[in-house]
Design an enzyme around this catalytic site. Structure first.
Site, PDB file in Angstrom:
ATOM      1  N   GLU A  38       0.852  -1.184   0.000  1.00 32.56           N
ATOM      2  CA  GLU A  38       0.000   0.000   0.000  1.00 32.56           C
ATOM      3  C   GLU A  38       0.886   1.231   0.000  1.00 32.56           C
ATOM      4  O   GLU A  38       1.855   1.306   0.749  1.00 32.56           O
ATOM      5  CB  GLU A  38      -0.867  -0.024   1.259  1.00 32.56           C
ATOM      6  CG  GLU A  38      -1.849   1.113   1.324  1.00 32.56           C
ATOM      7  CD  GLU A  38      -2.855   0.933   2.459  1.00 32.56           C
ATOM      8  OE1 GLU A  38      -3.936   1.512   2.349  1.00 32.56           O
ATOM      9  OE2 GLU A  38      -2.537   0.234   3.439  1.00 32.56           O
ATOM     10  N   ASP A  68      10.972   9.825  -9.444  1.00 34.94           N
ATOM     11  CA  ASP A  68      10.824   9.135  -8.155  1.00 34.94           C
ATOM     12  C   ASP A  68      11.594   7.814  -8.162  1.00 34.94           C
ATOM     13  O   ASP A  68      11.091   6.788  -7.722  1.00 34.94           O
ATOM     14  CB  ASP A  68       9.345   8.894  -7.833  1.00 34.94           C
ATOM     15  CG  ASP A  68       9.129   8.498  -6.364  1.00 34.94           C
ATOM     16  OD1 ASP A  68       9.995   8.828  -5.521  1.00 34.94           O
ATOM     17  OD2 ASP A  68       8.119   7.850  -6.061  1.00 34.94           O
TER      18      ASP A  68
END
EC number: 2.7.11.22
Length: 329
Positions: A12, A129
């Site tokens: 998650e 990222d």
């Protein structure tokens, strides 16, 4: 959506939950990234902007070292992306102390990372990222760049980007000084941090605030001078730092040969305009010299399940998984 049978909870993030699933039609194992609902301000046409950006970008990209988007479906304000299932990621490999990483293994990981990145940059896309857990590995040892949530096309000139991108430890100094205009250099700095982490088996510059991050960078690599980085003083959040001499790279990476040290030096140049590019990096002696990169099928595989490794280092993860499973019931 019903053609996919959920098999397992994988993780998650801030914006999404990821599941392992089986496509009932093809029997293929896939990963489904379920994008969480954005706040009202974020929900554009009922779909989170981050997801839209990811879908648009990934649909246009096709390269062996970039994660493939197989399908995207949604209803109301909820969207799911279906990707190739990837067995593990580079963070898991680095943290698994039972695995030995040889110079050939490291060269293979770097080669695949830079090939994927070169393709992105040639298509005017910054990843923004990059970090070890966004470099995924399939069961054949093929590395693929993933998690394009922050990726941005840098073809539009004078575009004022946000500087709050890239997980802090992998963040280039120009971003830490608040640069709103930046280029491929931010990804290349992150590659340098990932390469260092592969060699050291621990994060290279683990700062706990932006200021601490800059301090660690300058203490380790030396404080840049005006000559080394002419535009530094004009950056929005620039502050002066004590003049640190830095540690010679060969003292940090004691096992690295000259060709590898040369590459590391190029990745960690302070001036983003002179920092090595992905194409230049791929043409360095490091990649043409022996030893050659290990073929994918011979690369190490994690000895214990990925989830167990991650939960071991992050107990909150186990709690999250249990909670997500409870909600799914």
């Amino acid at each position: 959506a019903n053609r996919n049978e959920k098999l397992d909870f994988l993780g998650e993030g801030q914006f999404a939950t990821v599941y392992k699933a089986r496509d009932k039609n093809t029997n293929q194992i896939v990963a489904i990234k379920k994008i969480k609902l954005g706040h009202r301000s974020e929900a554009k046409d009922g779909i989170n902007r981050t997801a839209l950006r990811e879908i648009k970008l990934l649909q246009e990209l096709s390269h062996p070292n970039i994660i493939g988007l197989l399908d995207a479906f949604g209803h109301k304000s909820n969207i799911s992306l279906v990707f190739d299932f990837m067995e593990t990621d580079l963070e898991v490999i680095i943290k698994d102390n039972s695995l030995v990483l040889t110079p050939s293994h490291i060269k293979a990981y770097m080669l695949m990372t830079l090939q994927g990145l070169e393709y992105l940059h040639q298509h005017w896309i910054l990843h923004r990222d990059l970090k070890p857990n966004n470099l995924l590995l399939d069961e054949n040892g093929v590395l693929k760049l993933a998690d394009f949530g922050l990726a941005k096309s840098f073809g539009s000139p004078n575009w004022a980007y946000t500087h709050q991108v890239v997980t802090r430890w992998y963040r280039a100094p120009e971003l830490l000084f608040g640069a709103r205009m930046y280029g491929v250099g931010v990804d290349m700095w992150a590659v340098g941090c990932i390469l260092a982490e592969l060699l050291l088996r621990v994060p290279f510059l683990p700062g706990d605030s932006d200021l601490d991050q800059l301090t660690r960078i300058f203490e380790t690599l030396g404080t840049p001078t005006e000559e080394q980085w002419p535009d530094m003083c004009s950056l929005p959040d620039y502050v002066t730092f004590k003049s640190f001499p830095g540690i010679p790279l060969q003292h940090i990476f004691i096992a690295a040969g000259d060709d590898l040290l040369e590459l590391i030096q190029g990745l960690f140049l302070f001036n983003p305009c002179t920092r090595i590019t992905a194409s230049q990096a791929l043409r360095t002696k490091y990649f043409s010299n022996r030893p050659g990169p290990t073929p994918g099928c011979q690369l190490p595989r994690p000895n214990c399940p990925v989830e167990a490794l991650k939960e071991q280092s992050n107990p909150a993860m186990a709690t999250k998984r249990k909670r997500a499973e409870a909600l799914e019931q």
